[in-house]
Design a protein around this motif. Structure first.
Motif, PDB file in Angstrom:
ATOM      1  N   UNK A  42       1.133  -1.332  -0.258  1.00 20.86           N
ATOM      2  CA  UNK A  42      -0.062   0.036  -0.315  1.00 20.86           C
ATOM      3  C   UNK A  42       1.018   1.176  -0.417  1.00 20.86           C
ATOM      4  N   UNK A  43       0.726   1.956  -0.162  1.00 19.70           N
ATOM      5  CA  UNK A  43       0.741   4.033  -0.853  1.00 19.70           C
ATOM      6  C   UNK A  43      -0.102   4.791   0.175  1.00 19.70           C
ATOM      7  N   UNK A  44       0.739   5.407   0.909  1.00 22.17           N
ATOM      8  CA  UNK A  44       0.195   6.614   1.403  1.00 22.17           C
ATOM      9  C   UNK A  44       0.226   7.988   1.230  1.00 22.17           C
ATOM     10  N   UNK A  45      -0.669   9.115   1.034  1.00 23.75           N
ATOM     11  CA  UNK A  45      -0.235  10.014   0.789  1.00 23.75           C
ATOM     12  C   UNK A  45      -0.229  11.261   1.044  1.00 23.75           C
ATOM     13  N   UNK A  46       0.063  12.442   2.291  1.00 22.76           N
ATOM     14  CA  UNK A  46      -0.661  13.280   2.710  1.00 22.76           C
ATOM     15  C   UNK A  46      -0.450  14.606   2.003  1.00 22.76           C
ATOM     16  N   UNK A  47      -0.805  15.606   2.210  1.00 20.28           N
ATOM     17  CA  UNK A  47      -0.565  17.150   2.099  1.00 20.28           C
ATOM     18  C   UNK A  47      -1.041  17.779   3.146  1.00 20.28           C
ATOM     19  N   UNK A  48       0.139  18.533   2.938  1.00 18.71           N
ATOM     20  CA  UNK A  48      -0.105  20.019   4.254  1.00 18.71           C
ATOM     21  C   UNK A  48      -0.021  21.181   4.101  1.00 18.71           C
ATOM     22  N   UNK A  49      -1.229  22.256   4.158  1.00 11.83           N
ATOM     23  CA  UNK A  49      -0.767  23.511   3.614  1.00 11.83           C
ATOM     24  C   UNK A  49      -0.688  24.214   4.689  1.00 11.83           C
ATOM     25  N   UNK A  50       0.161  25.480   5.646  1.00 13.27           N
ATOM     26  CA  UNK A  50       0.210  26.491   6.141  1.00 13.27           C
ATOM     27  C   UNK A  50       0.869  27.915   6.118  1.00 13.27           C
ATOM     28  N   UNK A  51      -0.004  28.946   6.264  1.00 11.78           N
ATOM     29  CA  UNK A  51      -0.067  29.905   6.242  1.00 11.78           C
ATOM     30  C   UNK A  51      -0.106  30.885   7.541  1.00 11.78           C
ATOM     31  N   UNK A  52       1.162  31.781   7.410  1.00  7.83           N
ATOM     32  CA  UNK A  52       1.610  32.222   8.550  1.00  7.83           C
ATOM     33  C   UNK A  52       1.666  34.048   8.435  1.00  7.83           C
ATOM     34  N   UNK A  53       0.634  34.313   8.768  1.00  2.78           N
ATOM     35  CA  UNK A  53       1.325  35.932   9.203  1.00  2.78           C
ATOM     36  C   UNK A  53       1.282  36.503  10.297  1.00  2.78           C
ATOM     37  N   UNK A  54       2.435  37.684  10.086  1.00  3.21           N
ATOM     38  CA  UNK A  54       3.005  37.816  11.756  1.00  3.21           C
ATOM     39  C   UNK A  54       3.166  39.597  11.276  1.00  3.21           C
ATOM     40  N   UNK A  55       2.434  40.649  12.428  1.00  3.78           N
ATOM     41  CA  UNK A  55       2.607  41.850  13.063  1.00  3.78           C
ATOM     42  C   UNK A  55       3.321  41.750  14.072  1.00  3.78           C
ATOM     43  N   UNK A  56       5.018  43.162  13.908  1.00  4.54           N
ATOM     44  CA  UNK A  56       5.509  43.162  14.902  1.00  4.54           C
ATOM     45  C   UNK A  56       5.694  44.866  15.294  1.00  4.54           C
ATOM     46  N   UNK A  57       5.581  45.176  16.390  1.00  2.00           N
ATOM     47  CA  UNK A  57       5.845  46.655  16.512  1.00  2.00           C
ATOM     48  C   UNK A  57       6.180  46.487  17.572  1.00  2.00           C
ATOM     49  N   UNK A  58       7.651  47.681  17.927  1.00  7.73           N
ATOM     50  CA  UNK A  58       8.429  47.843  19.657  1.00  7.73           C
ATOM     51  C   UNK A  58       7.910  49.179  19.540  1.00  7.73           C
ATOM     52  N   UNK A  59       7.944  49.577  20.311  1.00  8.12           N
ATOM     53  CA  UNK A  59       7.822  51.092  21.370  1.00  8.12           C
ATOM     54  C   UNK A  59       8.598  51.544  22.743  1.00  8.12           C
ATOM     55  N   UNK A  60       9.717  51.657  22.515  1.00  8.69           N
ATOM     56  CA  UNK A  60       9.843  51.807  23.392  1.00  8.69           C
ATOM     57  C   UNK A  60      11.042  50.864  24.406  1.00  8.69           C
ATOM     58  N   UNK A  61      11.201  50.321  24.721  1.00  9.71           N
ATOM     59  CA  UNK A  61      11.225  49.222  25.744  1.00  9.71           C
ATOM     60  C   UNK A  61      10.209  48.080  25.503  1.00  9.71           C
ATOM     61  N   UNK A  62       9.414  48.106  24.764  1.00  7.97           N
ATOM     62  CA  UNK A  62       8.179  47.235  24.768  1.00  7.97           C
ATOM     63  C   UNK A  62       8.251  45.962  22.931  1.00  7.97           C
ATOM     64  N   UNK A  63       7.206  45.470  23.208  1.00 12.04           N
ATOM     65  CA  UNK A  63       7.435  44.813  21.942  1.00 12.04           C
ATOM     66  C   UNK A  63       6.080  43.847  22.143  1.00 12.04           C
ATOM     67  N   UNK A  64       5.060  44.333  20.496  1.00 11.59           N
ATOM     68  CA  UNK A  64       3.831  43.681  21.071  1.00 11.59           C
ATOM     69  C   UNK A  64       3.803  42.831  18.884  1.00 11.59           C
ATOM     70  N   UNK A  65       2.998  42.223  19.736  1.00 11.41           N
ATOM     71  CA  UNK A  65       3.769  40.595  18.638  1.00 11.41           C
ATOM     72  C   UNK A  65       2.496  40.035  18.438  1.00 11.41           C
ATOM     73  N   UNK A  66       1.411  40.155  16.975  1.00 11.41           N
ATOM     74  CA  UNK A  66       0.142  39.461  16.418  1.00 11.41           C
ATOM     75  C   UNK A  66       0.626  38.498  15.723  1.00 11.41           C
ATOM     76  N   UNK A  67      -0.448  37.978  15.662  1.00  6.93           N
ATOM     77  CA  UNK A  67       0.214  36.752  14.755  1.00  6.93           C
ATOM     78  C   UNK A  67      -1.281  35.578  14.315  1.00  6.93           C
ATOM     79  N   UNK A  68      -1.854  35.116  13.204  1.00  8.16           N
ATOM     80  CA  UNK A  68      -2.540  34.590  12.769  1.00  8.16           C
ATOM     81  C   UNK A  68      -1.847  33.853  11.725  1.00  8.16           C
TER      82      UNK A  68
END
Length: 69
Positions: A42-68
């Protein structure tokens, strides 16, 4: 001074596996089973797809990061 960084990533994986039956199954009823059943090759094949979006922002000593995913 604020700094913003945006990132977008696409990922694709296509693993495949070929299973070959080398020896027959040995089944001792109610106790144990050895080897593989008579399923044949027997043979088996799998397909995996992934998309990733990241937004990072620094202000002073702080780092804000949002990912989807």
């Amino acid at each position: 001074m604020p700094l913003a960084i945006c990132g977008f990533r696409l990922q694709r994986a296509m693993p495949s596996c070929a299973q070959r039956t080398i020896r027959p199954e040995i089944d001792i009823a109610g106790l144990v089973t050895f080897a593989r059943p008579y399923a044949g090759n027997s043979e088996r094949r799998e397909n995996h797809y992934q998309a990733n979006y990241t937004y990072s922002r620094t202000r002073g000593k702080h780092l804000w990061k949002v990912a989807e995913l």
